[in-house]
Design a protein around this motif. Structure first.
Motif, PDB file in Angstrom:
ATOM      1  N   ILE A   1       6.095  -1.885   8.425  1.00 15.72           N
ATOM      2  CA  ILE A   1       7.483  -2.122   8.795  1.00 15.72           C
ATOM      3  C   ILE A   1       7.700  -2.047  10.296  1.00 15.72           C
ATOM      4  O   ILE A   1       8.341  -2.829  10.702  1.00 15.72           O
ATOM      5  CB  ILE A   1       8.309  -0.981   8.045  1.00 15.72           C
ATOM      6  CG1 ILE A   1       8.377  -1.300   6.409  1.00 15.72           C
ATOM      7  CG2 ILE A   1       9.693  -0.989   8.502  1.00 15.72           C
ATOM      8  CD1 ILE A   1       8.790   0.198   5.744  1.00 15.72           C
ATOM      9  N   LEU A   2       7.271  -1.100  10.967  1.00 16.47           N
ATOM     10  CA  LEU A   2       7.493  -0.957  12.247  1.00 16.47           C
ATOM     11  C   LEU A   2       6.897  -2.063  12.987  1.00 16.47           C
ATOM     12  O   LEU A   2       7.750  -2.612  13.840  1.00 16.47           O
ATOM     13  CB  LEU A   2       6.713   0.494  12.922  1.00 16.47           C
ATOM     14  CG  LEU A   2       6.284   0.533  14.242  1.00 16.47           C
ATOM     15  CD1 LEU A   2       7.976   0.637  14.984  1.00 16.47           C
ATOM     16  CD2 LEU A   2       5.488   1.830  14.403  1.00 16.47           C
TER      17      LEU A   2
ATOM     18  N   GLY B   1       4.612   2.256   6.548  1.00 15.81           N
ATOM     19  CA  GLY B   1       5.277   2.670   7.759  1.00 15.81           C
ATOM     20  C   GLY B   1       5.061   1.805   8.715  1.00 15.81           C
ATOM     21  O   GLY B   1       5.853   1.124   9.479  1.00 15.81           O
TER      22      GLY B   1
ATOM     23  N   PRO C   1       1.761   6.796   3.185  1.00 21.00           N
ATOM     24  CA  PRO C   1       2.923   6.390   3.662  1.00 21.00           C
ATOM     25  C   PRO C   1       2.678   5.763   5.055  1.00 21.00           C
ATOM     26  O   PRO C   1       3.592   5.015   5.365  1.00 21.00           O
ATOM     27  CB  PRO C   1       3.741   7.756   3.777  1.00 21.00           C
ATOM     28  CG  PRO C   1       3.021   8.780   3.802  1.00 21.00           C
ATOM     29  CD  PRO C   1       1.544   8.443   3.051  1.00 21.00           C
ATOM     30  N   LEU C   2       1.659   6.015   5.694  1.00 20.61           N
ATOM     31  CA  LEU C   2       1.459   5.704   7.166  1.00 20.61           C
ATOM     32  C   LEU C   2       1.474   4.381   7.236  1.00 20.61           C
ATOM     33  O   LEU C   2       1.937   3.436   8.133  1.00 20.61           O
ATOM     34  CB  LEU C   2       0.210   6.266   7.508  1.00 20.61           C
ATOM     35  CG  LEU C   2       0.334   7.081   9.102  1.00 20.61           C
ATOM     36  CD1 LEU C   2       1.556   7.881   9.100  1.00 20.61           C
ATOM     37  CD2 LEU C   2      -0.914   7.988   9.390  1.00 20.61           C
TER      38      LEU C   2
ATOM     39  N   LEU D   1       6.656   3.101   0.633  1.00 25.19           N
ATOM     40  CA  LEU D   1       6.737   4.183   1.600  1.00 25.19           C
ATOM     41  C   LEU D   1       7.188   5.493   1.032  1.00 25.19           C
ATOM     42  O   LEU D   1       6.760   6.463   1.278  1.00 25.19           O
ATOM     43  CB  LEU D   1       7.874   3.907   2.507  1.00 25.19           C
ATOM     44  CG  LEU D   1       7.848   4.673   4.021  1.00 25.19           C
ATOM     45  CD1 LEU D   1       6.478   4.617   4.723  1.00 25.19           C
ATOM     46  CD2 LEU D   1       9.011   4.283   4.788  1.00 25.19           C
TER      47      LEU D   1
END
Lengths: 334, 323, 290
Positions: free
Chosen positions: C267-268, C264, C260-261, C246
């Protein structure tokens, strides 16, 4: 039962249902009765008979997902079940009021008692705060609270259960309703307070010209307070009678069983307490035919298959029992 | 009531002192000699006299209780010590940075409350299953979404793609209000989700609880309309348990600010903390941690005092008598 | 009456395998369970599942967006991001997993001791636990990283310690409610040694609550590891974790915002799934339903 005046409340075939994910439960299965002005009507039954739900549905205060499944509630020629929310709100408190059974948690804990009564008054009448306050204090005095002016500014937690119930009653009658429904108003109180509250109700009802529906499982209270009594079982009214004849000579076997289960002081101590065998049926498991037949000592073949109709008896009483006629006749003869 | 206030105040002050001691000791106990850090990580080939001089300069040659008293005394005079790394007074560093963080915190809190309270209240008034499910979903996602993910998404959408808003830096409000608002908007939205999600969850839960309470039924039975019942009876009572959560969240805002400020390159206390960790700058760290502890203790205190005001059951101790 | 030679077993229904079917009845729980399973399988089996080698450079496709060949895009050296996310997940899950084990075991011991011993020990242990409850976890994490560095071992220890106090509180409450039950008092009064009952009945009854909590703690651990790595204070290069990916993505945001998306999002999704699972586990295993 003699009702020469036009009834103030006419309930026809009222049903209450709870649609749940497992299926719909129908705890009130067609209740009909009328209420005359100034009449004191008692509705008695065990827990689970549907009496509290009947009361809530009259006021249309059923907790979701509960809803009225059918029938009519007529007042002033209007069917209350068809009114809009707004119109129903005007009826609540203004024409019909409800006193609940748990005074301990029925008052908003963060508002003064006086303010809550004033709110009840000003919802239905356009009066000034000062006038409403004066009325509220007067009511607090009328329900028997000492030092009503000081009590006006007290919070609910500063009162005992009996006093909170008095406050509830004051709040209920504050807008001058024609019908007062009291749902087990004394169950949560000790015996001495119970008697006082019932007395209070009697006085207020006479003074304020109200009709009362008293819901209770306490047969003694019903006997002393009510003009007429309706007995509920498994979501239906199984017997209707003026109070005195009911307690002297019950027609429906359930009523008879209830009365014989009462202990009296003059009984021999070694006499076993007569209990009704079995349990009241759950709404999702109502027996075929007469709902009481599994527990009824007089049940016979027909009771297991055919639902008994509401039989009108010669003296105006009614009972939902195949043996109603004979039992009533036998009593009259005896 | 007064006794309640005084007791809470005393407890808070006590907690603050205790925290300062714990923080101070912690800094002295954990491995890593700040003098070594100052010298660039190694004491090889360093003149021992220079070492002694630095230790003296940093005040490390005194006894620990002595150091503590000096530190504490300094704080009362507004002196938080010096950065081990840059020798700047920590107070100056904090003063430079606190504006950015404070503005962010206030903006985020406002947005969060403006979202959470009406949403939960409307959900209660309407009692609509679909709306409630949506609300649950948003809450769950909001709770699970780290600030950096939200931040990056916002930067990509509003900064890179649309170019509407700045994605870094800070303009003080007093300096230039409009630019300040623009620079704080994206970070504030990011941080507000972190705040709003727990508040929304607890508010909805307590609204449901109060909804099933008897006095809600009494209020409806008086003839009040649904929205009157909710605003006058349900919401006030439901706010009480939610208040604790709001206090906790506010107290923890500094933590959320760290990530948010980093993502948006906003020069606030959060980024100061990250830098201090990189530099093993205990002088700054102990001040910041103390500040965080203080903000938490303060917000707990405010919440407790508010409770005393809102909930009359807490106010009257022994003065009411049942008859 | 003969003395009680055998400890009295008061039969209690323990929700064993039955809870799995009950859990999976609710759609969101089933989805969460599947998602967690998928992530774990994908990450653990990365060498088998990943389409490329994690270090396979491809200078013709730098900062690529998502395509069929590279569903998550490529990084600054042309490496496939899906692969890197799977491999990075190994680091993240390893750290999270061990720290959860540490937090749960340490926290449980802490809480059980306090609940069982009561008295001043209880007070002391709980005061220590309360000290840290108000502080945001990230702040404490940062301070501890400043002190102890960010090696894998340090991170596991730091995260484990960070999540112990809350677990201790929960464990204590769970055991306390067990100790107050009538059946415990009954078995004690017949003379059964307490430690035996603890082992056989109380701890297994307190366990479900802790298991549900473990899922949530795992989510928090991933969260904090990612946060620390994101600001450069967690996992250090050349090791990769979701947080470091990230971070790299963030620094290269303007070159490719897909970079990064995807980490991310991963993780979300992981945190959301673990949280949901934990919530449902708690509801299904809730002692209030016994």
């Amino acid at each position: 039962m003699n009702e020469t005046a036009a009834p103030i409340l006419d309930v026809r075939d009222l049903a209450v249902e709870f649609p749940l994910s497992g299926g719909t439960i129908v705890p009130v299965r067609g209740v009909s009765f009328t209420l005359a002005p100034r009449q004191r009507l008692g509705i008695v039954g065990e827990s689970g008979s549907g009496k509290s739900l009947t009361a809530l549905s009259l006021m249309r205060l059923l907790p979701p997902p509960g809803r009225i499944g059918g029938g009519e509630v007529l007042m002033d020629g209007r069917d209350l079940t068809r009114l809009s929310e707004r119109e129903m709100a005007r009826v609540r408190g203004g024409r019909m009021a409800l006193v609940y059974q748990d005074p301990m948690s029925s008052l908003n804990p963060v508002q003064t008692v006086g303010r809550q009564i004033v709110e009840a008054i000003r919802t239905h009448e356009d009066v000034s705060r000062a006038a409403a306050r004066a009325r509220a204090i007067e009511l607090l005095g009328e329900v028997g609270l000492p030092q009503p002016a000081e009590r006006f500014d007290s919070y609910p937690h500063q009162f005992s259960g009996g006093m909170r119930q008095r406050v509830m009653i004051a709040m209920a009658i504050s807008a001058g309703p024609d019908v007062l429904i009291a749902d087990e108003p004394t169950t949560a109180l000790d015996v001495t307070t119970q008697a006082r509250i019932i007395d209070l109700l009697g006085r207020l009802v006479d003074q304020h010209d109200m009709a009362v529906i008293l819901i209770t499982h306490d047969l003694g209270v019903a006997a002393s307070f009510c003009d007429d009594v309706h007995v509920m079982y498994a979501g239906r009214i199984v017997e209707r009678s003026p109070a005195e004849p009911l307690f002297r000579q019950p027609v429906h076997p359930y009523t008879e069983a209830l009365l014989s289960a009462i202990c009296r002081l003059d009984f021999d101590v070694s006499t076993p307490i007569a209990a009704i065998p079995g349990q009241p049926p759950l709404p999702q498991a109502i027996p075929e035919g007469c709902p009481f037949h599994p527990r009824c000592p007089h049940a016979f073949g027909r009771c297991t298959v055919e639902v008994p109709a509401d039989t009108l008896l010669p003296d105006g009483r009614t009972a939902e029992c195949h043996l109603a006629g004979e039992r009533a006749g036998a009593e009259v003869a005896a | 009531m007064r006794r309640y206030v005084l007791t809470r105040l005393a407890t808070s002050i006590g907690l603050l002192f205790l925290s300062s001691i714990v923080i101070f000791c912690l800094m002295r106990v954990i491995p890593g000699d700040p003098t070594i850090t100052k010298l660039g990580g190694s004491i090889q080939g360093v003149d021992p006299r220079a070492l002694v001089a630095i230790r003296h300069q940093l005040g490390l040659d005194r006894s620990i209780p002595d150091q503590y008293v000096r530190w504490l005394g300094g704080i009362f005079q507004g002196d938080f010590g010096r950065s081990y790394y840059s020798q700047f007074p920590v107070t100056t560093l904090i003063q430079e940075r606190i504006g950015a963080t404070a503005e962010l915190a206030i903006a985020a809190l406002s947005i969060a409350l403006v979202i959470a309270v009406p949403a939960a209240t409307l959900g209660t008034i309407w009692r609509n299953r679909v709306f409630d499910a949506l609300l649950s979903g948003f809450t769950a996602i909001g709770l699970a979404t780290p600030a950096f993910v939200t931040g990056i998404v916002l930067i990509v959408v509003f900064g890179v793609k649309l170019g509407w808003l700045p994605t870094q830096g800070y303009v003080s409000f007093s300096h230039h209000p409009l630019a300040s608002l623009k620079s704080v908007l994206l970070p504030a939205i990011t941080l507000s989700i972190v705040v709003a999600a727990p508040v929304l969850r607890v508010l909805r839960a307590s609204l449901v609880d109060v909804e099933s309470a008897s006095y809600t039924r009494t209020a409806a039975g008086k003839g009040l309309l649904r929205r009157q019942v909710v605003f006058r009876h349900v919401l006030p009572n439901a706010s009480i348990p939610a208040l604790t959560t709001v206090g906790v969240v506010v107290g923890g805002l500094l933590g959320g600010a760290v990530i948010t400020e980093y993502v948006f390159a906003r020069p606030g206390l959060g980024t100061l903390m990250v830098d201090a960790v990189y530099q093993r700058d205990y002088g700054v760290l102990q001040a910041l941690v103390l500040l965080a502890a203080a903000s938490f203790i303060l917000s707990s205190l405010v919440v407790d005092l508010l409770y005393g005001v809102i909930d009359p059951r807490l106010r009257v101790r022994g003065a009411g008598s049942a008859q | 009456m003969s003395a009680v030679a055998e400890p009295l077993r008061v039969p209690r229904r323990r929700p064993r395998a039955r809870f799995l079917t009950q859990l999976l009845k609710r759609p969101s729980a089933a989805i969460a369970f599947v998602v967690v399973l998928a992530i774990v399988v994908g990450v653990v089996g990365a060498p088998l599942v990943a389409p490329y080698s994690p270090n396979a450079f491809d200078f013709t496709h730098l900062f690529g967006g998502p395509t069929l060949a590279h569903p998550f895009g490529t990084d600054e050296l042309g490496r496939d991001l899906l692969t890197r996310v799977l491999y990075g997940g190994r680091t993240t899950l390893e750290i999270a997993g061990f720290s959860v084990v540490l937090a749960m075991s340490g926290g449980s011991l802490w809480g059980f001791t306090a609940a069982y011993r009561r008295g001043w020990l209880d007070e002391l242990l709980m005061r220590v636990a309360d000290l840290t409850l108000g502080m945001p976890v990230i702040l404490l994490g940062l301070v501890l990283v400043a002190a102890f560095g960010s090696s894998t071992l340090s991170l596991v220890l730091i995260l484990g310690i960070l999540f112990m106090p809350a677990t201790a509180r929960l464990a204590r409450a769970a055991l306390l409610s067990e100790l107050e039950t009538d059946y415990y008092l009954a078995t004690i009064s017949v003379g059964t040694p307490p430690w035996l009952i603890m082992l056989r009945e109380l701890l297994p009854n307190a366990a479900p609550v802790l298991i549900a909590r473990a899922s949530v703690v795992a989510a928090e651990a991933i969260f904090v590891e990612a946060s620390l790595s994101f600001v450069g204070l967690g996992v250090q290069p050349p090791a990769a974790s979701w947080g470091t990916l990230l971070q790299k993505g963030y620094t290269n945001l303007y070159r490719s915002y897909w970079y990064p998306l995807f980490p991310g999002l991963v993780i979300l999704v992981a945190v959301l799934a673990l949280n949901t699972l934990g919530d449902h586990l708690q509801r299904v295993l809730d002692p209030a339903k016994r």
